[in-house]
Design a protein around this motif. Sequence first.
Motif, PDB file in Angstrom:
ATOM      1  N   ASP A 196       0.816  -1.217   0.000  1.00 42.68           N
ATOM      2  CA  ASP A 196       0.000   0.000   0.000  1.00 42.68           C
ATOM      3  C   ASP A 196       0.847   1.263   0.000  1.00 42.68           C
ATOM      4  O   ASP A 196       0.391   2.324  -0.449  1.00 42.68           O
ATOM      5  CB  ASP A 196      -0.935   0.011   1.216  1.00 42.68           C
ATOM      6  CG  ASP A 196      -2.163  -0.862   0.993  1.00 42.68           C
ATOM      7  OD1 ASP A 196      -2.397  -1.235  -0.175  1.00 42.68           O
ATOM      8  OD2 ASP A 196      -2.875  -1.161   1.971  1.00 42.68           O
TER       9      ASP A 196
ATOM     10  N   LYS B 159      -3.246   0.116  -2.397  1.00 38.98           N
ATOM     11  CA  LYS B 159      -3.905   1.400  -2.148  1.00 38.98           C
ATOM     12  C   LYS B 159      -3.556   2.433  -3.215  1.00 38.98           C
ATOM     13  O   LYS B 159      -4.376   3.288  -3.565  1.00 38.98           O
ATOM     14  CB  LYS B 159      -3.504   1.915  -0.766  1.00 38.98           C
ATOM     15  CG  LYS B 159      -4.286   3.137  -0.310  1.00 38.98           C
ATOM     16  CD  LYS B 159      -3.928   3.488   1.125  1.00 38.98           C
ATOM     17  CE  LYS B 159      -4.745   4.684   1.612  1.00 38.98           C
ATOM     18  NZ  LYS B 159      -4.411   5.026   3.019  1.00 38.98           N
TER      19      LYS B 159
ATOM     20  N   GLN C 217      -5.719   2.058  -6.142  1.00 41.87           N
ATOM     21  CA  GLN C 217      -7.073   2.415  -5.723  1.00 41.87           C
ATOM     22  C   GLN C 217      -7.276   3.928  -5.834  1.00 41.87           C
ATOM     23  O   GLN C 217      -8.296   4.397  -6.350  1.00 41.87           O
ATOM     24  CB  GLN C 217      -7.304   1.945  -4.288  1.00 41.87           C
ATOM     25  CG  GLN C 217      -8.725   2.197  -3.776  1.00 41.87           C
ATOM     26  CD  GLN C 217      -8.893   1.716  -2.340  1.00 41.87           C
ATOM     27  OE1 GLN C 217      -7.926   1.666  -1.573  1.00 41.87           O
ATOM     28  NE2 GLN C 217     -10.113   1.356  -1.975  1.00 41.87           N
ATOM     29  N   ASN C 218      -6.264   4.691  -5.385  1.00 38.55           N
ATOM     30  CA  ASN C 218      -6.361   6.155  -5.457  1.00 38.55           C
ATOM     31  C   ASN C 218      -6.291   6.663  -6.898  1.00 38.55           C
ATOM     32  O   ASN C 218      -7.000   7.599  -7.277  1.00 38.55           O
ATOM     33  CB  ASN C 218      -5.244   6.790  -4.627  1.00 38.55           C
ATOM     34  CG  ASN C 218      -5.408   6.506  -3.142  1.00 38.55           C
ATOM     35  OD1 ASN C 218      -6.524   6.273  -2.664  1.00 38.55           O
ATOM     36  ND2 ASN C 218      -4.302   6.518  -2.404  1.00 38.55           N
TER      37      ASN C 218
ATOM     38  N   LYS D 154      -9.573   5.965  -8.696  1.00 41.55           N
ATOM     39  CA  LYS D 154     -10.611   6.878  -8.213  1.00 41.55           C
ATOM     40  C   LYS D 154     -10.431   8.262  -8.824  1.00 41.55           C
ATOM     41  O   LYS D 154     -11.404   8.948  -9.166  1.00 41.55           O
ATOM     42  CB  LYS D 154     -10.559   6.958  -6.687  1.00 41.55           C
ATOM     43  CG  LYS D 154     -11.707   7.774  -6.096  1.00 41.55           C
ATOM     44  CD  LYS D 154     -11.691   7.736  -4.576  1.00 41.55           C
ATOM     45  CE  LYS D 154     -12.877   8.523  -4.012  1.00 41.55           C
ATOM     46  NZ  LYS D 154     -12.883   8.490  -2.525  1.00 41.55           N
ATOM     47  N   GLN D 155      -9.152   8.662  -8.992  1.00 41.95           N
ATOM     48  CA  GLN D 155      -8.853   9.962  -9.594  1.00 41.95           C
ATOM     49  C   GLN D 155      -9.305  10.006 -11.052  1.00 41.95           C
ATOM     50  O   GLN D 155      -9.843  11.013 -11.517  1.00 41.95           O
ATOM     51  CB  GLN D 155      -7.347  10.232  -9.498  1.00 41.95           C
ATOM     52  CG  GLN D 155      -6.907  11.578 -10.053  1.00 41.95           C
ATOM     53  CD  GLN D 155      -5.403  11.763  -9.940  1.00 41.95           C
ATOM     54  OE1 GLN D 155      -4.677  10.850  -9.553  1.00 41.95           O
ATOM     55  NE2 GLN D 155      -4.926  12.942 -10.284  1.00 41.95           N
TER      56      GLN D 155
ATOM     57  N   GLN E 102     -14.646   6.461  -8.948  1.00 44.38           N
ATOM     58  CA  GLN E 102     -15.331   5.395  -8.228  1.00 44.38           C
ATOM     59  C   GLN E 102     -14.319   4.468  -7.570  1.00 44.38           C
ATOM     60  O   GLN E 102     -13.167   4.375  -7.999  1.00 44.38           O
ATOM     61  CB  GLN E 102     -16.243   4.595  -9.168  1.00 44.38           C
ATOM     62  CG  GLN E 102     -15.501   3.844 -10.264  1.00 44.38           C
ATOM     63  CD  GLN E 102     -16.445   3.162 -11.233  1.00 44.38           C
ATOM     64  OE1 GLN E 102     -17.024   3.801 -12.091  1.00 44.38           O
ATOM     65  NE2 GLN E 102     -16.601   1.862 -11.077  1.00 44.38           N
ATOM     66  N   GLU E 103     -14.772   3.790  -6.518  1.00 45.70           N
ATOM     67  CA  GLU E 103     -13.905   2.887  -5.778  1.00 45.70           C
ATOM     68  C   GLU E 103     -13.774   1.560  -6.517  1.00 45.70           C
ATOM     69  O   GLU E 103     -14.731   1.062  -7.118  1.00 45.70           O
ATOM     70  CB  GLU E 103     -14.475   2.634  -4.377  1.00 45.70           C
ATOM     71  CG  GLU E 103     -14.524   3.868  -3.488  1.00 45.70           C
ATOM     72  CD  GLU E 103     -13.153   4.245  -2.951  1.00 45.70           C
ATOM     73  OE1 GLU E 103     -12.219   3.432  -3.093  1.00 45.70           O
ATOM     74  OE2 GLU E 103     -13.022   5.347  -2.385  1.00 45.70           O
ATOM     75  N   ILE E 104     -12.583   0.996  -6.459  1.00 43.59           N
ATOM     76  CA  ILE E 104     -12.345  -0.314  -7.053  1.00 43.59           C
ATOM     77  C   ILE E 104     -12.653  -1.382  -6.012  1.00 43.59           C
ATOM     78  O   ILE E 104     -12.396  -1.205  -4.822  1.00 43.59           O
ATOM     79  CB  ILE E 104     -10.882  -0.423  -7.548  1.00 43.59           C
ATOM     80  CG1 ILE E 104     -10.664  -1.724  -8.298  1.00 43.59           C
ATOM     81  CG2 ILE E 104      -9.901  -0.279  -6.410  1.00 43.59           C
ATOM     82  CD1 ILE E 104      -9.276  -1.825  -8.926  1.00 43.59           C
ATOM     83  N   LYS E 105     -13.226  -2.515  -6.454  1.00 44.47           N
ATOM     84  CA  LYS E 105     -13.554  -3.607  -5.536  1.00 44.47           C
ATOM     85  C   LYS E 105     -13.138  -4.929  -6.162  1.00 44.47           C
ATOM     86  O   LYS E 105     -13.093  -5.071  -7.392  1.00 44.47           O
ATOM     87  CB  LYS E 105     -15.059  -3.642  -5.244  1.00 44.47           C
ATOM     88  CG  LYS E 105     -15.613  -2.374  -4.614  1.00 44.47           C
ATOM     89  CD  LYS E 105     -17.055  -2.546  -4.189  1.00 44.47           C
ATOM     90  CE  LYS E 105     -17.971  -2.874  -5.355  1.00 44.47           C
ATOM     91  NZ  LYS E 105     -18.055  -1.782  -6.343  1.00 44.47           N
TER      92      LYS E 105
ATOM     93  N   ASP F  32     -14.718  -6.703  -9.442  1.00 46.57           N
ATOM     94  CA  ASP F  32     -15.022  -5.796 -10.551  1.00 46.57           C
ATOM     95  C   ASP F  32     -14.248  -6.225 -11.793  1.00 46.57           C
ATOM     96  O   ASP F  32     -13.165  -6.812 -11.706  1.00 46.57           O
ATOM     97  CB  ASP F  32     -14.616  -4.361 -10.199  1.00 46.57           C
ATOM     98  CG  ASP F  32     -15.566  -3.712  -9.202  1.00 46.57           C
ATOM     99  OD1 ASP F  32     -16.667  -4.257  -9.006  1.00 46.57           O
ATOM    100  OD2 ASP F  32     -15.185  -2.672  -8.622  1.00 46.57           O
TER     101      ASP F  32
END
Length: 353
Positions: free
Chosen positions: A40, A60, A63-64, A67-68, A72-75, A78
Amino acid sequence: MAWGEETTSPRNACKDFNGIFIDYFVDSGMRNSYIKAILDNSPESILLIGKNHEILAYNKTIQNVLKQFHGQEIKVGDLYYPNFVLESDHQLYLDTYNKAINGESVTVQHLAESENTSIWFEYRMTPVYDEEGILLGVTLSAQDITIRKKYEIGLKESEDRFRKISNLAPIGILITSDKLKITYFNKWARNRFEYGQGKLSNLSLSDLIHDIKFSKSDGITVHPMGFKIKTPLFYQEKFDGTSKNNRKIKVLLSSSSFHTRDKLHYIFIIQDITDAMMKDDKISQQNDKLRDIAWHQSHIIRAPLANIMGIVSLFEDESFFADQLERDTMNRAIIQSAKDLDKVICDIIKTAE
């Protein structure tokens, strides 16, 4: 799942990723916490993608980033493709993924652009196998190289500007290594030394300026003076050059040195003075002719001219001649002196031609 999250599957598959052995799909514990902290906090975006483009794990950083770009958030679960791949990058992703899923490690540099964000990434896709050699999927790691890429692009633009400007220069510009191997030749120099657009491999300054030699044992030697120098730094020095077709060229050579990444280079400015020296030679020849003419005027012309002037003055005195015979003799002397003068004048004209 994010790296180190719990899973209900007891399967323990050890894989090597970025030089770190991590347990994939294992019970949570202290080790997974360490691994999660390491991944992370990595500056690289790291993602594990399954055989059907599903997201299996991520850190992490990515993930950021996602989102940028996507808001939306990654899961886990997906679909990374097409949900988190920019439409303009679909083909690049598919080509790279297909190579990786078939066992090839791939590295590409690419500019990712969204409406509000523009980032240069270096992507690496690598196949991932479990202990038994069964393919799990591929890892996608992405490193932000925007600063480095901007520097490279800026450097490339500077080089392009230098080439454009130097190719417009009415003089020769050469860049060499510290061993005088030519690394750059501007258009003027290529044309004047008749190398056209050919490659410069193994071409040295001494191939153009044969009075300057480099050898590992002796360093740089300048002929015909024969002295040795550490650095070939000149200012308006005259040298004999030779074109690819062995045409002789008289040149004025100036030079300087510079460093890039601790490597020494020399830049040479070359002026072709062949025509100028030919003009100088012609002027010198003309000056020699003028000196010859001046000498003829001051010495050779004066003799017949003095004879004519002396005889003419005698004719002015009627009592000087005793008889007609003497007068006729003087007439013949005038005619001969006039012929001598005419011959001298003709010789001067020929000399001046």
